[in-house]
Design an enzyme around this catalytic site. Structure first.
Site, PDB file in Angstrom:
ATOM      1  N   GLU A 501       0.836  -1.228   0.000  1.00  0.00           N
ATOM      2  CA  GLU A 501       0.000   0.000   0.000  1.00  0.00           C
ATOM      3  C   GLU A 501       0.866   1.272   0.000  1.00  0.00           C
ATOM      4  OE1 GLU A 501      -3.383  -0.019   2.635  1.00  0.00           O
ATOM      5  OE2 GLU A 501      -4.220  -1.739   1.582  1.00  0.00           O
TER       6      GLU A 501
HETATM    7  C1  LIG Z   1       3.095  -9.488   0.587  1.00  0.00           C
HETATM    8  C2  LIG Z   1       2.681  -8.541  -0.470  1.00  0.00           C
HETATM    9  C3  LIG Z   1       1.347  -8.374  -0.769  1.00  0.00           C
HETATM   10  C4  LIG Z   1       0.968  -7.540  -1.819  1.00  0.00           C
HETATM   11  N1  LIG Z   1      -0.343  -7.470  -2.205  1.00  0.00           N
HETATM   12  C5  LIG Z   1      -0.658  -6.812  -3.350  1.00  0.00           C
HETATM   13  C6  LIG Z   1      -1.975  -6.899  -3.905  1.00  0.00           C
HETATM   14  O1  LIG Z   1      -2.860  -7.519  -3.330  1.00  0.00           O
HETATM   15  N2  LIG Z   1      -2.220  -6.271  -5.075  1.00  0.00           N
HETATM   16  C7  LIG Z   1      -1.261  -5.566  -5.737  1.00  0.00           C
HETATM   17  O2  LIG Z   1      -1.530  -5.037  -6.796  1.00  0.00           O
HETATM   18  N3  LIG Z   1       0.002  -5.444  -5.236  1.00  0.00           N
HETATM   19  C8  LIG Z   1       0.316  -6.073  -4.075  1.00  0.00           C
HETATM   20  N4  LIG Z   1       1.587  -5.982  -3.571  1.00  0.00           N
HETATM   21  C9  LIG Z   1       2.574  -5.172  -4.256  1.00  0.00           C
HETATM   22  C10 LIG Z   1       3.049  -3.975  -3.460  1.00  0.00           C
HETATM   23  O3  LIG Z   1       2.114  -2.957  -3.516  1.00  0.00           O
HETATM   24  C11 LIG Z   1       4.403  -3.583  -4.072  1.00  0.00           C
HETATM   25  O4  LIG Z   1       5.312  -4.549  -3.590  1.00  0.00           O
HETATM   26  C12 LIG Z   1       4.842  -2.217  -3.732  1.00  0.00           C
HETATM   27  O5  LIG Z   1       4.095  -1.298  -4.451  1.00  0.00           O
HETATM   28  C13 LIG Z   1       6.323  -1.990  -4.020  1.00  0.00           C
HETATM   29  O6  LIG Z   1       6.693  -2.439  -5.288  1.00  0.00           O
HETATM   30  P1  LIG Z   1       7.995  -3.357  -5.459  1.00  0.00           P
HETATM   31  O7  LIG Z   1       7.907  -4.446  -4.454  1.00  0.00           O
HETATM   32  O8  LIG Z   1       8.073  -3.733  -6.871  1.00  0.00           O
HETATM   33  O9  LIG Z   1       9.191  -2.425  -5.044  1.00  0.00           O
HETATM   34  P2  LIG Z   1       9.891  -1.299  -5.937  1.00  0.00           P
HETATM   35  O10 LIG Z   1       8.878  -0.448  -6.575  1.00  0.00           O
HETATM   36  O11 LIG Z   1      10.900  -1.938  -6.790  1.00  0.00           O
HETATM   37  O12 LIG Z   1      10.586  -0.433  -4.819  1.00  0.00           O
HETATM   38  C14 LIG Z   1      11.807  -0.827  -4.191  1.00  0.00           C
HETATM   39  C15 LIG Z   1      12.228   0.251  -3.213  1.00  0.00           C
HETATM   40  O13 LIG Z   1      12.428   1.480  -3.896  1.00  0.00           O
HETATM   41  C16 LIG Z   1      11.717   2.511  -3.255  1.00  0.00           C
HETATM   42  N5  LIG Z   1      11.334   3.504  -4.259  1.00  0.00           N
HETATM   43  C17 LIG Z   1      10.721   3.317  -5.435  1.00  0.00           C
HETATM   44  N6  LIG Z   1      10.558   4.485  -6.068  1.00  0.00           N
HETATM   45  C18 LIG Z   1      11.077   5.434  -5.261  1.00  0.00           C
HETATM   46  C19 LIG Z   1      11.209   6.844  -5.340  1.00  0.00           C
HETATM   47  N7  LIG Z   1      10.778   7.550  -6.361  1.00  0.00           N
HETATM   48  N8  LIG Z   1      11.798   7.480  -4.311  1.00  0.00           N
HETATM   49  C20 LIG Z   1      12.259   6.805  -3.250  1.00  0.00           C
HETATM   50  N9  LIG Z   1      12.160   5.489  -3.128  1.00  0.00           N
HETATM   51  C21 LIG Z   1      11.575   4.811  -4.113  1.00  0.00           C
HETATM   52  C22 LIG Z   1      10.542   1.841  -2.606  1.00  0.00           C
HETATM   53  O14 LIG Z   1      10.079   2.602  -1.503  1.00  0.00           O
HETATM   54  C23 LIG Z   1      11.174   0.533  -2.155  1.00  0.00           C
HETATM   55  O15 LIG Z   1      11.804   0.727  -0.937  1.00  0.00           O
HETATM   56  C24 LIG Z   1       1.961  -6.807  -2.517  1.00  0.00           C
HETATM   57  C25 LIG Z   1       3.304  -6.942  -2.173  1.00  0.00           C
HETATM   58  C26 LIG Z   1       3.671  -7.809  -1.174  1.00  0.00           C
HETATM   59  C27 LIG Z   1       5.122  -7.968  -0.880  1.00  0.00           C
END
Ligand SMILES: Cc1cc2nc3c(=O)[nH]c(=O)nc-3n(C[C@H](O)[C@H](O)[C@H](O)COP(=O)(O)OP(=O)(O)OC[C@H]3O[C@@H](n4cnc5c(N)ncnc54)[C@H](O)[C@@H]3O)c2cc1C
Length: 827
Positions: A501
């Site tokens: 989220e």
């Molecule tokens: C257990 C679990 C349940 C989930 N459930 C759902 C679901 O039901 N439906 C759904 O659609 N998604 C779901 N998600 C996805 C979740 O919303 C994403 O994991 C989240 O948005 C982060 O994306 P990412 O994991 O690809 O990390 P990335 O986007 O690759 O981010 C990696 C890191 O970079 C940081 N970052 C990225 N951009 C910036 C920026 N501009 N400035 C500073 N920092 C930045 C982030 O804060 C993070 O620390 C789930 C994820 C998990 C792990």
């Protein structure tokens, strides 16, 4: 004479600025001052004449709207357009989502405390209370978290059935559709209670009630969609999930490559207009077991079947699981918290137009729909889970510290342990206050998008701090996993709460201040709207109004910051008396300082502030601490100012004021133009930086709240799963904790007796026997010590396993590097 005149001038300017006087008052005061100087002193004409000429020029330039707009506003508008940060469509839509509320007051530099204090305290109605005491309590008892997390990697079939039958998936669905129609408070209380028992179960219940098909249909669904799906969701006949994230679109969710193409196809044996979809999603909670998949994708209309545009934007649809081409089934393993979560794909999946959420009307509005729902849901789900974990740590780690003895004393009595204990109690109080204040706002219809980002970020971070402290205090008993360990799964789940989220680093660096500055600032959004106005004349008029309002606002905050900084907030009028009055005054000071600093940072850095994430994050931290402290003060009033909560309230306020000061300090140090930092420091902290970490004595008082039974501890941990039944771990700890309080004076007598050489026994039971024989204690005291030793042994014990690691095998699947498949047996 000259000195008096100078002081009067400065004083008048200060008062006018402080009060935010309008331009007419400024001009009037200016002319009056000049008149007094000219006719009331012996000033020679060759000095007064140029002064009057300059005054006339200023009055004409600033006081006559036509002249002002032409010579002042128009060039500034041109400059503003140049520095205005570029904004993508998704950013614009995110900015438009939700509402502003108490965040705007904090941004104003002079928050209206009465508005906050008059806000009704959120309350559960009898039906909601009954649901918490009945089905939620029953579900908590049904859940065996060790069985779920270690043996089954799933909730038991009995728990699944119970959740569906009792309507846990329909908490937010209105009664007319067969749901519970609960308030945000009730929804949060259910999640919080479940989280204190099993995080996997809490997530399972939380997701369908948060961002997903249910909420989206409620807000945007067509009547047919609502009538068809909402009753089925409420009854648990459909298990929903929502799929946005994919391998190439995580935080930058607006960049999803998943596509839908408008075309003709077949649905239920009939030819119809619809969308052919292809997608690849991952991390989808409830995905592996869903029956109804909510999907976000980009819609294209290359054949112009709907109109002239080819790229229609992000759109949302509902896909029944059994639609041909849908591929679901594998599971991720999110840190051994085995709620259902996994990837899914769709290959040429055809759906008719009526499966688009909201129908044709909402084509291309998907992003806005998502961020609007997120503005609400983000303030409930993870904050509730985090508070559940904080309360768990407060109640049971506090109790553990009172029960566990080392060096002949309960460990809670060591100063080193008091510090983290106080932090757990203080942060839990702060988290719960922010949760309740935010829920109160949601329940009166607000959708505070900036505040929901604040509580999502800060409550999950404070959850992390609380559980880390709990781990340190519990030592090995926190580390060795098994049914007796109440905090290990909460510890493992932290990164999940932090990532979903809106991942926390992103939320802190880009969202809180990035959105807050534009949404909650009284003038910026108006200036931006004016600058983008198509009608040039209207743009100039609107910009002129906003610009001069903004200037008044800025000057007011300079005057206020300096005055409040010199007096450290004293003399500022606040509507509260008693022990918390000074905190309101100091918050007023911090709010003015924040408004001033935010303005200066935005004016000098313009669009570059967006890239200066560390500066933006620190401004966001100050705004957040202002919110959290407001919430603490409001809770204290709402609960009738209980005397024994006062140490925690003081702890929270002092900690937050210190954090704000440190954020300001680092911010000023890191402004690219150093002299500006020096100037701001002078304006904000003219009498020095008064705040420090909380005092040792205050930490001691706060730690005591967790170490002894009492009303303050009860209030702090209210709402989580608590039982005295010794077949539950919680029950064993409760019994031992109550006994520890009972025997504390007897243990003290034994300690003194041993110190004076009256007893020699090494363990408490032998000492008690010796003391009894010497008439130092009564037989029932010796019996109480014996019982305490039995209960203590139970609480201190950790689980052991005969066949650790024998049947476990999880290996990476070489064909699917992102997915780990369970090969055999149980993890
Ligand atoms: C257990 C679990 C349940 C989930 N459930 C759902 C679901 O039901 N439906 C759904 O659609 N998604 C779901 N998600 C996805 C979740 O919303 C994403 O994991 C989240 O948005 C982060 O994306 P990412 O994991 O690809 O990390 P990335 O986007 O690759 O981010 C990696 C890191 O970079 C940081 N970052 C990225 N951009 C910036 C920026 N501009 N400035 C500073 N920092 C930045 C982030 O804060 C993070 O620390 C789930 C994820 C998990 C792990």
């Amino acid at each position: 004479m000259w000195i008096t005149g100078f002081l009067m001038t400065v004083g008048t300017i200060w008062v006018l600025a402080y009060l935010g006087a309008n331009s007419l008052t400024w001009i009037g005061a200016f002319l009056l001052g000049l008149g007094l100087v000219t006719f009331g002193t012996e000033i020679s004409w060759y000095i007064s004449l140029p002064l009057w000429l300059a005054a006339t020029a200023i009055v004409l330039l600033l006081g006559v709207p036509r002249i002002r707009r032409h010579y002042v506003t128009a060039p500034l508008l041109k400059q503003f357009r140049k520095v205005m940060p570029p904004m993508s469509q998704t950013e614009k839509e995110a900015l438009e989502a939700g509402s502003v509320w108490w965040d705007a007051e904090l941004f104003s530099g002079r928050p209206d405390w009465l508005r906050l204090l008059r806000m009704p305290k959120p309350r559960l109605n009898p039906e909601e209370r009954e649901f918490l005491e009945g089905p939620t309590e029953h579900l908590c008892r049904l859940l065996d978290d060790w069985q779920i997390t270690h043996q089954d990697q799933d909730l038991s079939p009995e728990a699944w059935d119970y959740i569906r039958q009792q309507g846990f998936f329909g908490l937010i669905i209105p009664k007319r559709f067969g749901g519970k129609g609960f308030s945000a408070l009730a929804h949060s209380e259910v999640v919080m209670k479940l989280a204190s028992r099993s995080i996997a179960a809490a997530v399972t219940v939380m997701v369908p009630n948060s961002l997903g098909p249910g909420k989206l249909l409620l807000h945007y669904g067509t009547r047919e969609q609502q009538n068809h799906y909402l009753p089925r969701l409420a009854r648990g006949e459909e298990i929903p999930c929502f799929a946005l994230t994919g391998p190439d679109a995580g935080s930058d969710a607006g960049a999803i490559p998943d596509s839908g193409v408008v075309c003709r196809g077949e649905w239920n044996g009939e030819k119809t207009l619809g969308v052919r979809l292809n997608w690849d999603k991952r991390y989808i909670t409830l995905g592996p077991v869903c029956t109804l998949l909510g999907l976000a994708f980009k819609l294209y209309d290359p054949d112009h079947l709907l109109g002239n545009d080819e790229e229609l934007g992000i759109t949302l649809a509902l896909i029944p699981r059994d639609t041909p081409g849908v591929q679901i089934g594998e599971r991720h393993i999110p840190l051994n918290i085995p709620f259902q979560n996994g990837p899914n794909q769709g290959h040429d999946v055809f759906i008719p137009m009526h499966q688009l959420i909201g129908g044709r009307q909402y084509i291309g509005h998907g992003w806005k729909m998502l961020v609007e729902c997120l503005a609400e849901g983000r303030g409930i789900s993870l904050p509730s889970l985090s508070v559940g974990a904080g309360k768990l740590a407060s109640r049971y780690t506090g109790a553990y510290a009172a029960i566990r003895r080392q060096f002949n004393l309960p460990i809670g009595q060591f100063e080193g342990i008091e510090k983290p204990l106080a932090r757990i109690a203080g942060l839990t109080y702060q988290m719960d206050s922010a949760r309740q204040l935010t829920l109160g706002a949601l329940d009166i219809g607000e959708k505070p998008s900036v505040i929901s980002a604040i509580v999502k970020y800060h409550l999950t971070e404070k959850y992390r701090e609380c559980i880390n402290d709990a781990m340190d205090i519990q030592g090995g008993s926190g580390i060795c996993m098994g049914p007796s360990n109440l905090i290990a799964r909460a510890y493992q789940a932290i990164p999940i709460a932090v990532t979903v989220e809106g991942a926390n680093i992103l939320t802190r660096s880009m969202i809180i201040f990035g959105q807050g500055a534009i949404r909650a600032h009284p003038w910026i959004l108006k200036e931006m709207a004016a600058a983008q106005h198509a009608d040039k004349q209207q743009a100039l008029t609107d910009f002129d109004h906003a610009l001069f309002g903004h200037a008044r606002f800025l000057i007011g905050n300079i005057a206020r910051s300096l005055f409040l900084g010199l007096t450290r907030g004293r003399f500022s009028g606040v509507p509260v008396h008693g022990p918390t009055r000074r905190y309101y005054q100091q918050l007023h000071w911090m709010s003015s300082a924040f408004a001033l600093t935010a303005d200066v940072a935005m004016m000098t850095l313009g669009g570059a502030l967006k890239r200066k994430e560390r500066l933006s994050a620190r401004l966001g931290d100050i705004l957040s601490e202002l919110y959290l402290t407001s919430a603490v003060l409001k809770r204290f009033e709402d609960q009738g100012r209980p005397e024994d909560d006062l140490p925690i309230v003081r702890w929270c306020c002092e900690q937050s004021l210190y954090r704000m000061q440190e954020c300001f300090r680092l911010l000023f140090r890191n402004l690219p133009f150093r002299p500006l930092g020096w100037l701001l420091r002078l304006l904000v902290f003219p009498s020095g930086q008064p705040y420090t970490e909380t005092r040792d004595n205050l930490d001691h008082q706060v730690a005591q709240v967790l170490l002894k039974p009492g009303d303050a501890r009860q209030r702090l941990t209210e709402g989580i799963f608590v039982t005295k039944d010794p077949s539950f771990r919680q029950g064993q700890i409760e019994l031992a904790f109550a006994q520890a309080a009972k025997v504390a004076p007897i243990e003290k007598t034994l300690r003194i007796a041993r110190r004076n050489g009256l007893t020699l026994g090494r363990d408490l039971e032998t000492q008690a026997q010796e003391a009894l024989e010497q008439g130092l204690i009564e037989p029932e005291d010796a019996q109480a010590i014996k019982e305490m030793q039995r209960l203590r042994a139970l609480v201190v014990a950790v689980d052991g396993f005969a066949h650790y690691g024998k049947q476990n095998a999880i290996r990476p699947d070489p064909d699917k590097p992102a997915i780990y498949a369970v090969r055999s047996g149980h993890v």
